[in-house]
Design an enzyme around this catalytic site. Structure first.
Site, mmCIF file in Angstrom:
data_model
loop_
_atom_site.group_PDB
_atom_site.id
_atom_site.type_symbol
_atom_site.label_atom_id
_atom_site.label_comp_id
_atom_site.label_asym_id
_atom_site.label_seq_id
_atom_site.Cartn_x
_atom_site.Cartn_y
_atom_site.Cartn_z
ATOM 1 N N ASP A 1 19.049 19.746 17.026
ATOM 2 C CA ASP A 1 17.907 20.573 16.635
ATOM 3 C C ASP A 1 16.618 19.910 17.112
ATOM 4 O OD1 ASP A 1 16.299 22.516 15.053
ATOM 5 O OD2 ASP A 1 18.213 22.905 14.076
ATOM 6 N N SER B 1 19.364 30.859 12.555
ATOM 7 C CA SER B 1 19.207 29.401 12.488
ATOM 8 C C SER B 1 19.267 28.905 11.057
ATOM 9 C CB SER B 1 17.865 28.977 13.099
ATOM 10 O OG SER B 1 17.914 28.988 14.499
ATOM 11 N N HIS C 1 11.600 23.041 12.455
ATOM 12 C CA HIS C 1 12.886 23.740 12.447
ATOM 13 C C HIS C 1 14.036 22.805 12.091
ATOM 14 C CE1 HIS C 1 16.374 25.890 14.265
ATOM 15 N NE2 HIS C 1 15.676 26.985 14.056
#
Length: 843
Positions: free
Chosen positions: A175, A614, A250
């Site tokens: 990620d 996600s 994220h």
């Protein structure tokens, strides 16, 4: 003298290379050099070992002899392979410029190198070289979801409570990195000792942004991979951080969703929204940063991250990453990322990937292979609803994590364009209405009133922000802010946005029109000058800080990518069900990086509410850790089977799960979800820990499936170093917990094997047939002892000619309470003089 075929092959290679560059817009340099991923024919390190051998090696290790784990960490082997790669490059590109970025030696025997297309072609002609692929770009695709999934009184209880859930399991995240300072990743919030699993051998990079001590017994590994991005000249060290630190947000969000600590207070904009927890709060976290805020990422870096994660000894890989385009070639499965993940699965690693956010159109799924567990996104039942009550007694719903105005008062509404300073910019300037600069407005007009601002396309693009409009309102001493939706913003769905003052966003263009009609009709103007002499419109805002749990959920979100699974770039249908499952992915609270920039509205906050597949994938990664903890000898496919066969088909109100079908007004465009929307269904965390029966699939089964694809033998040899077996299989023949037939030509007999992982039990078999298909399943009743395997035979007969997909289901009902559900999907049906059969059971 060079052969004519050789010249033609080189021309074709160059044409394809240049074409790929133009499509994906990442050719490097004026000399046309680019990054290529080169694989060699000799098998990588991991393929010398089976899953069982790797598990035995782990079980035989102690913390004092883990360096003997050759299959994971033999640096001498790694060094030797790297020298082989260097030697090959020197021989082929003697005296020429090139730059090797990575040596892959665990999952793929190969390397990433920056060369010209001509040099890449010469490498491809070497007999020891198996494959040369141009690098491609990729992109990134909770306080309440543990309760919504029933963890506190279900799965966590079975594992000894939240303080033991996931203990000893390492989840690797590919990620954007992680913020190590976040309390969700601290190792000192529990009185229990937090031992590092002996099978993990990863390290933590030390940089200025990620100093010594950033890792601990919770966050046990952290690296970053950016070599491919750096060669393109697009890597900004000050913004993207050349370290595992998360400058985006994220990666911090996904890591805490799967494995964040339990009971961390969620405080945003001064409001308390509950306490957060990951799905497996006792699991360990290892981070492999390969995605970046400013440009996304590239396959060469992602493959390097996957290779390192497997080598370090992670148990689960969470990949909220999807390619920007379907992989070219004879099948979508043959791309460096999926093939690296196949080797990871052989090493016993359960791999979870986001389905992608390109729904709701068919064949939009961006995760293709049967060895990868693909997750779509749904709602959950928590919502933050606020509304505005107008002076004409009309109430309009909106979004906004904001307090309300005084409930006993109505406040005057003032549009930004009607509160300009004398001599300021033209009131017709569209940007004025966005309230981005307080110097444009007269505080005396706005003070104590509700300021009206427009929400335009510029907000969607990030050129204007809610945060700046709120700052304007604060500087003008406004009582609150009302945002109406610009009519040009069509089909854009808003998440709730945190606000420190009373505020609301009216997300519907129709409701916004209704609101403006009331406002404009209430203005009083001087008949001669036409100037406003009285603002007659008034309103009050009801707050949206307190959550309510009345929503019908789960519901498949419009953006969640859908099947059927595209087998190739021509969009032929694969005999593989995708997505595998759906999980909560909409409006998910989770940890946020202190420097996170992915959502400017949450900049500087410790938590953020995000939506997407996600967010769904790490829910499954965390739940997979719980299954691996309970069943340490389960193969990756067994873990996937446990999740799939126990999934729910109904929402919390016992109605069929619905799927949104359109971007615009999605709640008004929905219908019952099919397997191509939700796979096997919505995850049932507690049932997955006691599946009763499991479907198992081995690496050799996947290899046989790939070899069954026409023209694949050479590609298989290139990636794996193995020749195809004599017996080939179809995707239909894989022992998956689902059956998908892209083309049913007359009749097809399919077998599935189930293994009992519970106590002795008797199962009754029932089924419902897809439209246009008759179905017979045998046996219809069987007794199975613990550890035994039972073969089911399923005969499909096409009864009509039909090109529309239809769906059915097989159910196995055990006398000890286990229910095993198998979704059926048949797309093209061709009837050929068949005699229909009638099943003995029904669902």
């Amino acid at each position: 003298m060079e052969s004519i075929n050789g010249v033609l092959n080189m021309k074709l290679f160059l044409v394809l290379g240049f074409s790929f560059c133009m499509v994906t817009t990442f050719c490097q340099g004026q000399d046309d050099s680019a990054v290529y991923i080169v694989t060699l024919k000799q098998a990588p390190t991991s393929l010398s070992y089976s899953y069982g051998e790797v598990m035995m090696a782990h079980e035989n290790l102690t913390r004092f002899d883990k360096s003997r784990n050759i299959s994971r960490t033999d640096t001498r082997c790694n060094s030797r392979i790297s020298r082989v790669h260097n030697s090959l490059l020197r021989r082929v590109l003697r005296g020429e410029k090139y730059l090797k970025l990575y040596s892959y030696h665990y999952l793929i025997n190969g390397f990433a190198v920056l060369v010209t297309p001509q040099q890449a072609w010469r490498l491809s002609q070497r007999r020891e070289v198996a494959n040369v692929v141009l690098d491609f770009s990729v992109r990134t695709a909770t306080t309440h979801t543990p309760e919504f999934l029933g963890l506190p009184n279900g799965a966590w209880i079975q594992e000894g409570g939240y303080d033991a859930a996931g203990q000893g399991i390492v989840i690797g995240f590919i990620d954007t990195g992680i913020d190590p300072t976040h309390p969700s990743f601290s190792d000192d919030i529990s009185e229990n000792v937090y031992p590092v699993p002996p099978h993990f051998s990863g390290i933590c990079e030390v940089t200025q942004e990620f100093p010594s001590g950033s890792c601990n017994r919770k966050l046990i590994g952290a690296r970053h991979f950016a070599a491919s991005a750096i060669t393109r000249g697009i890597f900004n060290a000050s913004q993207d951080y050349a370290s595992p630190f998360d400058g985006d947000g994220h990666g911090t969000h996904t890591a805490s969703t799967a494995a964040g600590n339990h009971g961390i207070p969620v405080i945003v904009s001064g409001h308390h929204f509950g306490n957060a927890s990951g799905m497996a709060p006792r699991s360990h976290i290892a981070v492999y940063k390969a995605l970046y805020k400013s440009f996304g990422g590239f396959a060469a870096d992602v493959v390097a991250a996957i290779d390192q994660a497997a080598q370090d000894g992670v148990d689960v890989i969470s990949l909220s990453v999807t390619p920007n385009r379907r992989p070219p070639g004879i099948a979508t499965f043959f791309n460096p990322i999926d093939m690296a993940l196949l080797s990871a699965v052989k090493a016993g690693i359960f791999v979870v990937q986001a389905a992608g956010n390109t729904g709701p159109s068919p064949k939009s799924v961006s995760s293709f292979s049967p060895w990868i567990y693909t997750v779509g996104a749904t709602t959950h039942d928590r919502a933050y609803n606020n509304c505005i009550v107008l002076g004409n007694n009309i109430t309009i719903s909106g979004v906004g994590l904001a307090p309300g105005t005084d409930k006993d008062m109505m406040y005057t509404l003032i549009a930004a364009v009607h509160a300009l300073n004398n001599g300021t910019l033209d009131a017709n300037d569209m940007y004025i209405s966005e309230c981005q600069d307080s110097s444009n407005f007269d505080e005396n007009i706005v003070k104590g009133n509700l300021l009206i601002c427009s929400y335009s396309v510029r907000f969607v693009l990030g050129l204007s922000t809610i945060k700046q409009a709120l700052e304007t309102a604060k500087n003008l001493s406004a009582a609150g802010v009302v945002f109406y939706m610009d009519p040009f913003v069509i089909g854009f769905q808003l998440n709730p946005v945190p606000m420190r003052m009373p505020g609301i966003i009216i997300p519907s263009p129709d409701d916004s029109k209704l609101f403006l009609q009331y406002y404009n009709s209430s203005l009083e103007r001087d008949e001669q000058t036409k100037k406003i002499v009285n603002f007659g419109a008034v309103a009050s805002i009801l707050g949206g800080i307190k959550a309510n749990y009345g929503n019908s959920a789960p519901k498949v979100m419009y953006y969640s990518a859908r099947g059927p699974d595209p087998e190739d770039s021509f969009l032929d249908d694969a005999n593989i069900l995708k997505p595998n499952l759906v999980a909560p992915g909409n409006s998910i609270w989770a940890a946020w990086s202190s420097c996170g920039m992915d959502s400017i509205e949450f900049q500087g906050e410790n938590f953020a509410m995000m939506s997407g597949t996600s967010m769904a994938a790490p829910h499954i990664a965390g739940l997979a850790a719980l299954i691996r903890q309970k069943y340490p000898n389960f193969s990756p496919s067994a873990i996937g089977s446990a999740l799939s066969t126990t999934a729910s088909l109904y929402d919390k109100n016992s109605r069929p799960i619905m799927a949104q079908r359109a971007y615009a007004n999605p709640d008004l465009n929905e219908s019952p979800a099919t397997p191509f929307d939700m796979g096997s269904g919505f995850v049932n965390a507690t049932a997955a820990l006691d599946p009763g029966l499991i479907f198992d699939c081995s690496y050799d089964d996947y290899l046989s499936f790939l070899c069954g694809i026409n023209g694949s033998a050479a590609v298989i040899l290139n990636y794996t170093g193995q020749s195809c077996p004599a017996s080939l299989s179809d995707g239909v023949d894989l022992n998956l917990p689902s059956i998908t037939i892209a083309k049913l030509n007359g009749s097809r007999t399919i077998r599935r094997s189930v293994t009992n992982v519970a106590g002795n039990e008797t199962y009754r078999v029932s089924w419902s047939s897809p439209y246009g298909v008759s179905l017979i399943v045998t046996p219809t009743l069987f007794n199975i002892l613990s550890g035994e395997t039972q073969v089911l035979t399923v005969v499909f007969n096409a009864t009509t000619n039909n090109t529309a997909a239809s769906y059915g289901r097989i159910g196995l009902f055990g006398t000890q309470g286990h229910i095993v559900s198998i979704p059926l999907s048949v797309i093209l049906k061709i009837s050929i003089n068949i005699t229909t059969g009638i099943g003995t059971g029904s669902l």
